[in-house]
Design a protein around this motif. Structure first.
Motif, PDB file in Angstrom:
ATOM      1  N   SER A 132       0.829  -1.221   0.000  1.00 66.10           N
ATOM      2  CA  SER A 132       0.000   0.000   0.000  1.00 66.10           C
ATOM      3  C   SER A 132       0.851   1.253   0.000  1.00 66.10           C
ATOM      4  O   SER A 132       0.512   2.262  -0.637  1.00 66.10           O
ATOM      5  CB  SER A 132      -0.935  -0.010   1.211  1.00 66.10           C
ATOM      6  OG  SER A 132      -0.172   0.051   2.417  1.00 66.10           O
ATOM      7  N   ARG A 189      -0.218   8.322  -1.345  1.00 66.59           N
ATOM      8  CA  ARG A 189      -0.922   9.573  -1.027  1.00 66.59           C
ATOM      9  C   ARG A 189      -1.832   9.963  -2.178  1.00 66.59           C
ATOM     10  O   ARG A 189      -1.624   9.558  -3.326  1.00 66.59           O
ATOM     11  CB  ARG A 189       0.072  10.706  -0.751  1.00 66.59           C
ATOM     12  CG  ARG A 189       0.853  10.510   0.543  1.00 66.59           C
ATOM     13  CD  ARG A 189       1.820  11.656   0.787  1.00 66.59           C
ATOM     14  NE  ARG A 189       2.526  11.493   2.051  1.00 66.59           N
ATOM     15  CZ  ARG A 189       2.031  11.863   3.240  1.00 66.59           C
ATOM     16  NH1 ARG A 189       0.842  12.457   3.292  1.00 66.59           N
ATOM     17  NH2 ARG A 189       2.729  11.690   4.342  1.00 66.59           N
ATOM     18  N   ARG A 201      -3.252  13.683   1.488  1.00 63.06           N
ATOM     19  CA  ARG A 201      -3.591  12.856   2.659  1.00 63.06           C
ATOM     20  C   ARG A 201      -3.222  11.403   2.352  1.00 63.06           C
ATOM     21  O   ARG A 201      -3.066  11.030   1.193  1.00 63.06           O
ATOM     22  CB  ARG A 201      -5.077  12.974   2.990  1.00 63.06           C
ATOM     23  CG  ARG A 201      -5.999  12.483   1.897  1.00 63.06           C
ATOM     24  CD  ARG A 201      -7.462  12.676   2.319  1.00 63.06           C
ATOM     25  NE  ARG A 201      -8.381  12.167   1.312  1.00 63.06           N
ATOM     26  CZ  ARG A 201      -8.776  12.836   0.243  1.00 63.06           C
ATOM     27  NH1 ARG A 201      -8.331  14.092   0.048  1.00 63.06           N
ATOM     28  NH2 ARG A 201      -9.609  12.296  -0.618  1.00 63.06           N
ATOM     29  N   THR A 202      -3.130  10.615   3.413  1.00 63.17           N
ATOM     30  CA  THR A 202      -2.793   9.189   3.260  1.00 63.17           C
ATOM     31  C   THR A 202      -3.908   8.489   2.528  1.00 63.17           C
ATOM     32  O   THR A 202      -5.082   8.647   2.861  1.00 63.17           O
ATOM     33  CB  THR A 202      -2.586   8.530   4.637  1.00 63.17           C
ATOM     34  OG1 THR A 202      -1.537   9.237   5.320  1.00 63.17           O
ATOM     35  CG2 THR A 202      -2.186   7.074   4.476  1.00 63.17           C
ATOM     36  N   HIS A 203      -3.523   7.697   1.532  1.00 65.71           N
ATOM     37  CA  HIS A 203      -4.516   7.014   0.724  1.00 65.71           C
ATOM     38  C   HIS A 203      -5.260   5.987   1.575  1.00 65.71           C
ATOM     39  O   HIS A 203      -4.725   5.396   2.511  1.00 65.71           O
ATOM     40  CB  HIS A 203      -3.844   6.320  -0.461  1.00 65.71           C
ATOM     41  CG  HIS A 203      -4.799   5.953  -1.552  1.00 65.71           C
ATOM     42  ND1 HIS A 203      -5.593   4.841  -1.496  1.00 65.71           N
ATOM     43  CD2 HIS A 203      -5.099   6.587  -2.734  1.00 65.71           C
ATOM     44  CE1 HIS A 203      -6.332   4.772  -2.594  1.00 65.71           C
ATOM     45  NE2 HIS A 203      -6.053   5.835  -3.371  1.00 65.71           N
ATOM     46  N   VAL A 204      -6.485   5.765   1.237  1.00 66.13           N
ATOM     47  CA  VAL A 204      -7.311   4.828   1.987  1.00 66.13           C
ATOM     48  C   VAL A 204      -6.756   3.408   1.925  1.00 66.13           C
ATOM     49  O   VAL A 204      -6.980   2.596   2.815  1.00 66.13           O
ATOM     50  CB  VAL A 204      -8.762   4.882   1.464  1.00 66.13           C
ATOM     51  CG1 VAL A 204      -8.818   4.328   0.032  1.00 66.13           C
ATOM     52  CG2 VAL A 204      -9.697   4.094   2.377  1.00 66.13           C
ATOM     53  N   HIS A 205      -6.000   3.097   0.849  1.00 64.00           N
ATOM     54  CA  HIS A 205      -5.422   1.755   0.752  1.00 64.00           C
ATOM     55  C   HIS A 205      -4.423   1.481   1.870  1.00 64.00           C
ATOM     56  O   HIS A 205      -4.281   0.356   2.336  1.00 64.00           O
ATOM     57  CB  HIS A 205      -4.735   1.581  -0.609  1.00 64.00           C
ATOM     58  CG  HIS A 205      -5.696   1.505  -1.743  1.00 64.00           C
ATOM     59  ND1 HIS A 205      -5.300   1.302  -3.047  1.00 64.00           N
ATOM     60  CD2 HIS A 205      -7.061   1.609  -1.796  1.00 64.00           C
ATOM     61  CE1 HIS A 205      -6.353   1.281  -3.836  1.00 64.00           C
ATOM     62  NE2 HIS A 205      -7.440   1.485  -3.087  1.00 64.00           N
ATOM     63  N   TRP A 227      -4.571   2.746   4.930  1.00 67.82           N
ATOM     64  CA  TRP A 227      -5.358   2.425   6.130  1.00 67.82           C
ATOM     65  C   TRP A 227      -6.002   1.036   6.009  1.00 67.82           C
ATOM     66  O   TRP A 227      -6.090   0.306   7.000  1.00 67.82           O
ATOM     67  CB  TRP A 227      -6.447   3.480   6.336  1.00 67.82           C
ATOM     68  CG  TRP A 227      -5.911   4.845   6.621  1.00 67.82           C
ATOM     69  CD1 TRP A 227      -6.021   5.969   5.853  1.00 67.82           C
ATOM     70  CD2 TRP A 227      -5.142   5.216   7.757  1.00 67.82           C
ATOM     71  NE1 TRP A 227      -5.398   7.027   6.425  1.00 67.82           N
ATOM     72  CE2 TRP A 227      -4.840   6.602   7.614  1.00 67.82           C
ATOM     73  CE3 TRP A 227      -4.686   4.544   8.882  1.00 67.82           C
ATOM     74  CZ2 TRP A 227      -4.101   7.318   8.551  1.00 67.82           C
ATOM     75  CZ3 TRP A 227      -3.953   5.256   9.827  1.00 67.82           C
ATOM     76  CH2 TRP A 227      -3.670   6.610   9.654  1.00 67.82           C
ATOM     77  N   ALA A 228      -6.413   0.689   4.815  1.00 73.74           N
ATOM     78  CA  ALA A 228      -6.998  -0.647   4.633  1.00 73.74           C
ATOM     79  C   ALA A 228      -5.975  -1.734   4.925  1.00 73.74           C
ATOM     80  O   ALA A 228      -6.269  -2.736   5.586  1.00 73.74           O
ATOM     81  CB  ALA A 228      -7.532  -0.796   3.210  1.00 73.74           C
TER      82      ALA A 228
END
Length: 486
Positions: free
Chosen positions: A63, A69, A77-81, A83-84
């Motif tokens: 990720s 980003r 911002r930090t990409h949702v991937h 956090w996933a």
């Protein structure tokens, strides 16, 4: 005049320990099979525990490297991937890893690991944008799951793959196939390939299970045979102990009336001599001779019975070898010369003392010398005593006694069975020379009891040579714990 021997108290009856019951082979095989399965389950669970955590870290790396980003105007911002990978990957990996460490071997643990492993494959495919290369992780995961050798765990794993491809193929095809539009039946193709691999993995699992079952059955059969042999051995040992106890008790009881017969025949003989009744004297002499012969036989049986029953104890003391030989020679000299033989004794200067059983050492020499005299007529019986070094069976300094005669000699076949109880060299010897075959058997038992050795040679010039080696220090044998308990 010989005095009567007191009646010996019969020893306690032998406690016969019942052998353990043999384990049925079928139930033992099932137990072993269960044990093998649990061992494989636990090992595979512990294999997956670090693997799940490594895959979690790998997902985070994917990720961060692929889409770290996203920009919205002047802000990033930090990409949702990311956090996933971090949150969802942890939720998938940590619970089965904990189960593998805390509950290894449980059915719920391996099924949970199977589901989590396939979910992690789905996450990695998502994080790489549905690349076809990442789909190979699915097939590798199925192969890892097959390590359990339990085909049933492949079912939930296959269901998870099919549902994942079905649902994401409908709602988010680019995360699983790498395209924005995909056929609604494409998941069936992927599921079919998974099922195709499952066929071979199920066959491998069934074959592995069959091999474990065959191994368990073979081991159970071997264990059952060992149990039967052990039970048979215990029964034989118990029977031998009971027989030895019986013979010892009977021998004790027979010695008392025999001593009484000898005693009263001597008294009657004295009276017959005083009255001049020569015929009665001759008859009483025959009675005494037969009684003493029978008493000697009973004493020999009693000694063997004590040894076999484990009741023969050593009376250890330090004694002078030269003095012991001199005292024994004064007793045996008349027996050796009875057949016109000559007794020759050679004693080394450095004999000194040894620590052992004086009575049994004397009896060993007495039996060997009387046996040599019995089979020698108008010949020579020689006793040689010297110190011996590393040649002894114990590997320590000791004393070597050599009894040589010029008698009938021995063949190789006769020497092989010479120290067995109640066995003569051949059947004609017992008829011609008498004896029971107990003397040499007692010699062999006494030598073994005192950590010594005895062997026989038949020189080319004829006759026989018996060599006895006894250690300079005999230690009391220690009984095994199980023998002492019984």
């Amino acid at each position: 005049m010989q005095t009567a021997t007191p009646v010996a108290t019969p020893s306690e009856p032998v406690a016969v320990t019942a052998p353990p019951p043999a384990r049925p082979a079928a139930s033992r095989a099932e137990q072993l099979l269960h044990s093998y399965e649990q061992q494989i389950y636990r090992q595979t669970d512990r294999l997956f525990a670090p693997l799940m955590l490594v895959q979690w870290v790998t997902g985070i790396v994917f990720s961060l490297c692929i889409s770290p980003r996203v920009w919205a105007g002047s802000e990033s911002r930090t990409h949702v991937h990311v956090w996933a990978a971090f949150l969802l990957g942890g939720a998938i990996s940590v619970p089965p890893a904990v189960l593998a460490l805390l509950r290894p071997g449980k059915t719920s643990t391996r099924h949970g690991i199977a589901v989590a492993q396939m979910l992690m494959s789905a996450l990695l495919i998502h994080l790489t944008g549905g690349r076809i290369e990442t789909h190979f992780h699915v097939f590798g995961s199925l192969a890892f799951i097959a390590f359990y050798r339990d085909w049933r765990v492949l079912i939930p794993a296959t269901v998870v793959v099919a549902l994942d491809h079905l649902l994401r193929g409908i709602w988010w095809p680019e995360s699983v196939y790498g395209v924005f539009v995909a056929s609604e039946w494409r998941w069936v193709e992927h599921a079919a390939w998974v099922a195709f691999e499952d066929v071979f993995l199920v066959i491998a699992c069934l074959r592995g299970a069959r091999e474990m079952r065959e191994r368990a059955a073979a081991t159970a059969g071997l264990d059952e045979s060992v149990d039967r042999l052990r039970a048979s051995q215990q029964e034989v040992e118990a029977a031998n102990r009971a027989r030895s106890e019986f013979v010892a008790n009977v021998s004790h009881e027979l010695r008392t009336p025999l001593n009484a017969i000898i005693l009263y025949s001597e008294l009657l003989q004295e009276g017959a001599v005083e009255d001049g009744r020569e015929a009665d004297v001759a008859d009483l002499t025959k009675i005494q001779t037969a009684s003493r012969h029978l008493l000697g036989l009973i004493n020999g049986i009693l000694d063997l019975s004590k040894i076999e029953a484990g009741h023969m104890e050593l009376d250890l003391q330090t004694f002078d070898v030269r003095k012991m030989v001199d005292e024994m020679i004064s007793t045996i000299d008349a027996v050796v010369r009875k057949n016109g033989n000559t007794l020759a004794v050679t004693l080394a200067e450095d004999l000194g003392s040894i620590h052992g059983d004086l009575t049994k050492t004397r009896q060993i020499l007495f039996n060997l010398l009387s046996n040599a005299a019995k089979f020698t007529h108008d010949g020579t019986v020689r006793l040689s005593v010297a110190r011996c070094g590393g040649a002894s069976v114990t590997g320590i300094d000791g004393v070597e006694f050599v009894v040589t005669d010029t008698g009938i000699g021995l063949t190789e076949e006769q020497k092989s069975k010479l120290f067995r109880p109640f066995v003569q060299a051949d059947a004609s010897i017992a008829r011609k020379y008498g004896g029971t075959g107990l003397g040499l058997a007692i010699v062999a038992r006494f030598c073994a009891l005192m950590n010594g050795e005895v062997k026989v040679e038949s020189p080319p010039e004829g006759g026989a040579r018996f060599i006895v080696r006894l250690p300079a220090e005999t230690r009391t044998p220690v009984e095994p714990a199980d023998a002492a308990a019984s």
